[in-house]
Design a protein around this motif. Structure first.
Motif, mmCIF file in Angstrom:
data_model
loop_
_atom_site.group_PDB
_atom_site.id
_atom_site.type_symbol
_atom_site.label_atom_id
_atom_site.label_comp_id
_atom_site.label_asym_id
_atom_site.label_seq_id
_atom_site.Cartn_x
_atom_site.Cartn_y
_atom_site.Cartn_z
ATOM 1 N N ARG A 137 -4.933 12.092 1.777
ATOM 2 C CA ARG A 137 -4.586 10.994 2.244
ATOM 3 C C ARG A 137 -3.925 9.435 2.048
ATOM 4 N NH1 ARG A 137 -10.556 8.470 3.520
ATOM 5 N NH2 ARG A 137 -10.225 10.102 5.253
ATOM 6 N N TRP A 180 -9.211 1.871 -0.981
ATOM 7 C CA TRP A 180 -8.803 3.307 -1.497
ATOM 8 C C TRP A 180 -11.034 3.483 -1.861
ATOM 9 C CZ3 TRP A 180 -3.295 3.503 -3.482
ATOM 10 C CH2 TRP A 180 -3.003 3.615 -2.776
ATOM 11 N N SER A 231 -11.373 7.483 -1.513
ATOM 12 C CA SER A 231 -10.205 8.161 -0.873
ATOM 13 C C SER A 231 -9.317 8.428 -3.452
ATOM 14 C CB SER A 231 -8.617 7.322 -0.712
ATOM 15 O OG SER A 231 -8.768 7.708 0.385
ATOM 16 N N TYR A 277 -0.784 7.586 2.937
ATOM 17 C CA TYR A 277 -0.247 6.398 3.232
ATOM 18 C C TYR A 277 0.983 6.174 2.019
ATOM 19 C CZ TYR A 277 -5.373 5.361 3.866
ATOM 20 O OH TYR A 277 -6.156 4.918 3.758
ATOM 21 N N SER A 278 1.762 7.193 1.994
ATOM 22 C CA SER A 278 2.617 7.462 0.936
ATOM 23 C C SER A 278 4.031 7.107 1.720
ATOM 24 C CB SER A 278 3.182 8.014 -0.211
ATOM 25 O OG SER A 278 3.710 9.189 0.227
ATOM 26 N N ALA A 295 0.977 3.802 -3.483
ATOM 27 C CA ALA A 295 0.477 5.434 -2.812
ATOM 28 C C ALA A 295 1.757 6.498 -2.903
ATOM 29 C CB ALA A 295 0.330 5.255 -1.734
ATOM 30 N N SER A 333 0.820 -1.039 0.118
ATOM 31 C CA SER A 333 -0.091 0.405 0.067
ATOM 32 C C SER A 333 0.796 1.496 -0.038
ATOM 33 C CB SER A 333 -1.189 -0.153 1.523
ATOM 34 O OG SER A 333 -0.240 -0.051 2.653
ATOM 35 N N VAL A 334 1.904 1.080 0.899
ATOM 36 C CA VAL A 334 3.080 2.513 0.581
ATOM 37 C C VAL A 334 3.506 2.376 -0.296
ATOM 38 C CG1 VAL A 334 4.995 3.157 1.332
ATOM 39 C CG2 VAL A 334 3.530 2.199 3.115
#
Length: 220
Positions: free
Chosen positions: A209, A189, A194, A213-214, A147, A143-144
């Motif tokens: 957002r 998301w 998002s 997340y990044s 993002a 997820s990181v």
């Protein structure tokens, strides 16, 4: 070539006698600028646009190393190490380069200390960004990475535009995961509001957002 623009970007001015031997090159979106395994033929100085660098893994998949915007140099590692091209370099959008042929570098610029300083600065930057990318790909959750990927490719005016990126399976390959895993993240998301998704086109509705997340990670 645009001498003033080059001097502004790279803090260097070519000797007048070399200007007729230096070329302007243009690449369109998704064009290969350099291919892994080919012999290097010169130095490429980015003037406009954005390209990305990827490494071909033993599985046959490409792994994203970094994105590069103005300014960026291609061919420095290969020329200094006298080796074949190490990574694929692909235009993420229309790119314009100043191209210095290898013969010109060898004859006129190899022992120019001011020019060498440009190459050393670029090498230090590449070491830093590739170290970061390796850490991200090894340790960060998908997820990181996803993002971070969208934050990296986004332009400043992307706040409400769709991000037209590679096909989702290509994005998955670039950040070292599977399309199925990306679909799960994008579904989450989308449900939380998002993003809005239309196939492989992603509209970021909540940049704040996504940037959270990044974790401030970027592939650049």
């Amino acid at each position: 070539m645009d001498v003033k623009k080059f001097k502004q970007l790279y803090a260097y001015e070519f000797p007048n006698e070399l200007l007729t031997q230096i070329q302007n090159l243009t690449y369109q979106t998704n064009d290969y600028i350099l291919r892994t395994g080919d012999e290097i033929d010169g130095l490429y100085f980015l003037m406009e646009g954005k390209y990305y660098v990827s490494s071909l893994e033993i599985t046959g998949k490409e792994l994203l190393l970094r994105y590069s915007k103005r300014s960026g140099i291609l061919g420095d590692i290969e020329i200094l190490e006298q080796c074949a091209i190490q990574s694929n370099c692909i235009a993420a959008e229309r790119c314009e380069f100043i191209y210095v042929p290898l013969a010109v570098y060898e004859k006129y610029l190899k022992h120019d200390m001011a020019f060498t300083q440009i190459l050393l600065k670029e090498l230090a930057y590449k070491l830093k960004t590739c170290t970061t990318s390796s850490r991200v790909n090894a340790l960060s959750p998908v997820s990181v990475r996803l993002a971070a990927y969208y934050c990296t490719i986004a332009s400043p005016e992307s706040n409400s535009d769709y991000i037209t990126s590679s096909k989702l399976d290509e994005v998955a390959s670039l950040i070292g995961t599977t399309k199925r895993h990306l679909n799960r993240i994008l579904k989450q998301w989308s449900e939380e509001g998002s993003i809005h998704r239309d196939g492989d086109h992603i509209q970021i509705l909540n940049w704040k957002r996504i940037k959270q997340y990044s974790n401030n990670v970027r592939f650049e």
